[in-house]
Design a protein around this motif. Structure first.
Motif, PDB file in Angstrom:
ATOM      1  N   LEU A  48       0.838  -1.203   0.000  1.00 60.60           N
ATOM      2  CA  LEU A  48       0.000   0.000   0.000  1.00 60.60           C
ATOM      3  C   LEU A  48       0.876   1.257   0.000  1.00 60.60           C
ATOM      4  N   ARG A  49       1.837   1.283  -0.913  1.00 65.18           N
ATOM      5  CA  ARG A  49       2.845   2.343  -0.894  1.00 65.18           C
ATOM      6  C   ARG A  49       2.272   3.704  -1.274  1.00 65.18           C
ATOM      7  N   ILE A  50       1.157   3.711  -1.992  1.00 66.77           N
ATOM      8  CA  ILE A  50       0.533   4.982  -2.359  1.00 66.77           C
ATOM      9  C   ILE A  50      -0.143   5.623  -1.150  1.00 66.77           C
ATOM     10  N   VAL A  51      -0.643   4.817  -0.237  1.00 68.09           N
ATOM     11  CA  VAL A  51      -1.293   5.342   0.968  1.00 68.09           C
ATOM     12  C   VAL A  51      -0.263   6.085   1.806  1.00 68.09           C
ATOM     13  N   GLN A  52      -0.608   7.307   2.182  1.00 63.81           N
ATOM     14  CA  GLN A  52       0.309   8.121   2.977  1.00 63.81           C
ATOM     15  C   GLN A  52       0.025   7.884   4.464  1.00 63.81           C
ATOM     16  N   ASN A  53       0.617   6.825   4.990  1.00 58.91           N
ATOM     17  CA  ASN A  53       0.482   6.526   6.419  1.00 58.91           C
ATOM     18  C   ASN A  53       1.359   7.463   7.231  1.00 58.91           C
ATOM     19  N   GLY A  54       0.826   7.899   8.355  1.00 59.10           N
ATOM     20  CA  GLY A  54       1.574   8.828   9.181  1.00 59.10           C
ATOM     21  C   GLY A  54       1.741   8.370  10.612  1.00 59.10           C
ATOM     22  N   LEU A  55       2.823   8.828  11.221  1.00 58.38           N
ATOM     23  CA  LEU A  55       3.026   8.704  12.661  1.00 58.38           C
ATOM     24  C   LEU A  55       2.621  10.042  13.262  1.00 58.38           C
ATOM     25  N   ILE A  56       1.539  10.019  14.031  1.00 59.52           N
ATOM     26  CA  ILE A  56       1.013  11.245  14.625  1.00 59.52           C
ATOM     27  C   ILE A  56       1.520  11.372  16.058  1.00 59.52           C
ATOM     28  N   THR A  57       2.006  12.562  16.390  1.00 59.30           N
ATOM     29  CA  THR A  57       2.417  12.854  17.762  1.00 59.30           C
ATOM     30  C   THR A  57       1.556  14.001  18.293  1.00 59.30           C
ATOM     31  N   LEU A  58       0.926  13.757  19.417  1.00 54.56           N
ATOM     32  CA  LEU A  58       0.080  14.761  20.077  1.00 54.56           C
ATOM     33  C   LEU A  58       0.785  15.205  21.354  1.00 54.56           C
ATOM     34  N   THR A  59       1.208  16.465  21.375  1.00 56.85           N
ATOM     35  CA  THR A  59       1.925  17.004  22.525  1.00 56.85           C
ATOM     36  C   THR A  59       1.134  18.164  23.107  1.00 56.85           C
ATOM     37  N   ASN A  60       0.413  17.870  24.185  1.00 52.60           N
ATOM     38  CA  ASN A  60      -0.476  18.892  24.773  1.00 52.60           C
ATOM     39  C   ASN A  60      -1.342  19.537  23.684  1.00 52.60           C
ATOM     40  N   CYS A  61      -1.882  18.673  22.842  1.00 52.98           N
ATOM     41  CA  CYS A  61      -2.692  19.126  21.705  1.00 52.98           C
ATOM     42  C   CYS A  61      -4.025  19.686  22.203  1.00 52.98           C
ATOM     43  N   GLN A  62      -4.308  20.925  21.830  1.00 51.40           N
ATOM     44  CA  GLN A  62      -5.509  21.610  22.308  1.00 51.40           C
ATOM     45  C   GLN A  62      -6.699  21.306  21.400  1.00 51.40           C
ATOM     46  N   VAL A  63      -7.789  20.817  21.992  1.00 53.04           N
ATOM     47  CA  VAL A  63      -9.010  20.495  21.253  1.00 53.04           C
ATOM     48  C   VAL A  63     -10.199  21.098  21.989  1.00 53.04           C
ATOM     49  N   ALA A  64     -11.040  21.800  21.251  1.00 49.68           N
ATOM     50  CA  ALA A  64     -12.222  22.416  21.864  1.00 49.68           C
ATOM     51  C   ALA A  64     -13.274  21.372  22.196  1.00 49.68           C
ATOM     52  N   GLU A  65     -14.105  21.657  23.185  1.00 48.46           N
ATOM     53  CA  GLU A  65     -15.195  20.750  23.550  1.00 48.46           C
ATOM     54  C   GLU A  65     -16.141  20.535  22.371  1.00 48.46           C
ATOM     55  N   THR A  66     -16.305  21.550  21.547  1.00 53.28           N
ATOM     56  CA  THR A  66     -17.191  21.420  20.380  1.00 53.28           C
ATOM     57  C   THR A  66     -16.638  20.441  19.342  1.00 53.28           C
ATOM     58  N   ASP A  67     -15.355  20.084  19.489  1.00 52.61           N
ATOM     59  CA  ASP A  67     -14.740  19.127  18.570  1.00 52.61           C
ATOM     60  C   ASP A  67     -14.628  17.723  19.171  1.00 52.61           C
ATOM     61  N   ARG A  68     -15.256  17.504  20.283  1.00 50.08           N
ATOM     62  CA  ARG A  68     -15.364  16.130  20.801  1.00 50.08           C
ATOM     63  C   ARG A  68     -16.589  15.484  20.165  1.00 50.08           C
ATOM     64  N   LEU A  69     -16.430  14.279  19.635  1.00 52.86           N
ATOM     65  CA  LEU A  69     -17.562  13.580  19.034  1.00 52.86           C
ATOM     66  C   LEU A  69     -18.641  13.367  20.092  1.00 52.86           C
ATOM     67  N   ALA A  70     -19.805  13.934  19.851  1.00 55.86           N
ATOM     68  CA  ALA A  70     -20.841  14.014  20.886  1.00 55.86           C
ATOM     69  C   ALA A  70     -21.327  12.659  21.370  1.00 55.86           C
ATOM     70  N   LYS A  71     -21.356  11.653  20.477  1.00 59.67           N
ATOM     71  CA  LYS A  71     -21.935  10.355  20.840  1.00 59.67           C
ATOM     72  C   LYS A  71     -20.877   9.267  21.007  1.00 59.67           C
ATOM     73  N   ALA A  72     -19.619   9.651  21.093  1.00 63.39           N
ATOM     74  CA  ALA A  72     -18.542   8.678  21.281  1.00 63.39           C
ATOM     75  C   ALA A  72     -18.103   8.709  22.740  1.00 63.39           C
ATOM     76  N   ASN A  73     -18.610   7.781  23.521  1.00 64.51           N
ATOM     77  CA  ASN A  73     -18.353   7.804  24.960  1.00 64.51           C
ATOM     78  C   ASN A  73     -17.703   6.536  25.494  1.00 64.51           C
ATOM     79  N   SER A  74     -17.463   5.553  24.629  1.00 66.73           N
ATOM     80  CA  SER A  74     -16.777   4.333  25.041  1.00 66.73           C
ATOM     81  C   SER A  74     -16.273   3.616  23.797  1.00 66.73           C
ATOM     82  N   PHE A  75     -15.451   2.580  24.010  1.00 61.87           N
ATOM     83  CA  PHE A  75     -14.915   1.855  22.855  1.00 61.87           C
ATOM     84  C   PHE A  75     -16.019   1.110  22.101  1.00 61.87           C
TER      85      PHE A  75
END
Length: 454
Positions: free
Chosen positions: A275-302
């Motif tokens: 799958l060499r065309i797929v651009q897979n990434g390593l994401i690093t989150l360092t004190n990443c700021q996210v607003a409450e409005t950007d939390r998925l409203a109905k995602a509350n468990s696995f």
């Protein structure tokens, strides 16, 4: 009999008149008197056969092989005329726009960004969703289109599956109405690209209870810390669905993280063999700021995350079918054209046995995924249904691409023959969206009543 001899005599006289030099050369190679004596002993049927042979209309007439088609049981007939027309429209696009360039991009491990607006013009993104500009078609079409894409290239199918399935699906199933209105129309038009961040460097199969990426509630919103790995589209996505464990209640929650959020970084993963065309990434989150409005409203468990995975796992089974079908059809076409020992290798028994084994598995896979999508359209799809299809189809795909490479001999490892890419890509499809072992345990739990998970 007399008439036939007259025709032969007349033909020889004419031949002598036209090309005596050629007749002399023939006489130097064969005993013409012996030929005439032997021909005189043939009966009418035998003489007619000789004449057909001499005229070029006998047994050496070139055979035209049947059309190359991996749908041996005509399963496409289960589609409505409108659905079939869409399938063929997408197939034509892939054969004309993707097939000519795919090997070049695969070799360079780059993404053909120029295809995105062309894909958008097909109006198939979010194909099964209702509203927000989405087509609202039955689930079977999502599978059929995934198969068509993977039939030409599994990387393009994966890119589309992440965009239309995992990313859009998370918002469609678990987002608030405001979040749906904000993101889905643009994602449907593919002016906004999405990604799905679940897997971590040290957490794959154990994501249900082992996520190490954390989310901490603050007066300003949320702070995310951790890493995500193997995230398709991550290097150029506008929004990434990040799944993280809430440190306060220990439940998994979903967040809409924009590429320009403070504390977000995505680095392209290099040196993949599949799958060499797929651009897979390593994401690093360092004190990443996210607003409450950007939390998925109905995602509350696995369990909510698993709802999305169940839907998309069915699509991966279809993708495996497409990968297998592409390999089979390319190999079949090759064997009818490649000649050894004076005839196409498709005429040999061992080659035909490989082809039939491939077609048997492919047909079984196709019938399984068609039924899988029927269950999905009836609202009866379960985790074990999707997992069984994913296990079987990806396992059989590995066998099919292996046989496709085998019947092509050394040419099977060259990109130009369009099978080597399927051989490599099948390995990635086999592993993502749940390994064979994990999906087998999901089915095992359903049929025995005992959970074998640790």
């Amino acid at each position: 009999m007399a008439n036939l001899f007259q025709k032969i005599r007349k033909g020889l006289q004419l031949y002598q008149q036209i090309d005596m030099e050629a007749l002399e050369k023939l006489a130097a190679k064969v005993d013409l008197n012996a030929v005439v004596q032997n021909v005189s002993k043939l009966d009418d049927t035998q003489l007619q056969g000789v004449m057909k042979l001499l005229s070029g209309s006998g047994g050496h007439k070139k055979k035209v092989p049947p059309p190359v088609d991996g749908d041996f049981y005509d399963l496409a007939e289960l589609l409505t005329p409108e659905q079939r027309a869409l399938q063929l429209k997408v197939r034509a696009f892939l054969e004309t726009e993707v097939q000519p360039i795919v090997n070049e991009y695969w070799l360079r491990a780059e993404f053909p960004y120029e295809l995105i607006p062309k894909l958008a013009a097909l109006n198939i993104c979010g194909v099964t969703y209702q509203g927000y500009g989405c087509p609202g078609l039955p689930n079977i079409m999502e599978g059929v289109l995934a198969m068509e894409m993977a039939r030409i290239d599994a990387s393009i199918a994966t890119f589309f599956g992440v965009q239309s399935g995992l990313a859009m699906g998370s918002i469609y199933m678990l987002g608030s109405e405001e979040q749906k209105q904000q993101w889905l129309p643009a994602m449907q038009q593919m002016t906004c690209i999405g990604a799905f961040g679940l897997t971590e460097p040290e957490v794959g199969s154990g994501a249900a209870g082992g996520l190490t990426t954390t989310a901490k509630r603050t007066p300003e919103g949320w702070v995310l810390n951790g890493q995500k790995k193997w995230i398709g589209n991550a290097t150029f996505a506008d929004v990434i669905i990040i799944w993280a464990r809430d440190v306060d209640d220990n439940n998994v929650k979903g967040f809409l993280v924009k590429k320009d959020n403070p504390g977000f970084q995505a680095i392209k993963m290099e040196d993949k063999m599949a799958l060499r065309i797929v651009q897979n990434g390593l994401i690093t989150l360092t004190n990443c700021q996210v607003a409450e409005t950007d939390r998925l409203a109905k995602a509350n468990s696995f369990k909510d995350t698993a709802e999305v995975l169940r839907m998309t796992r069915a699509g991966v089974a279809w993708e495996a079918v497409g990968c297998a079908r592409g390999a089979y059809e390319n190999a079949l076409a090759y064997t009818t054209q490649r000649k050894q020992f004076g005839k196409p290798i498709a005429a040999f028994q061992l080659i035909q046995n490989h082809l039939v084994e491939m077609l048997s598995n492919l047909t079984a896979m196709q019938t399984m995924v068609f039924r899988l999508s029927q269950l999905q359209d009836e609202g009866r799809l379960t985790d074990e249904h999707a997992s069984l299809a994913k296990v079987f189809c990806t396992l059989r795909t590995r066998d099919i691409v292996s046989r496709a490479r085998e019947v092509m001999g050394g040419n099977g490892i060259l990109l130009q023959y369009n099978v080597a890419r399927f051989v490599a890509d099948a390995e990635a499809i086999y592993s993502y969206e749940g390994t064979k072992e994990i999906n087998s345990l999901i089915v095992g739990r359903a049929i025995t009543g005992f959970s074998a998970f640790v």
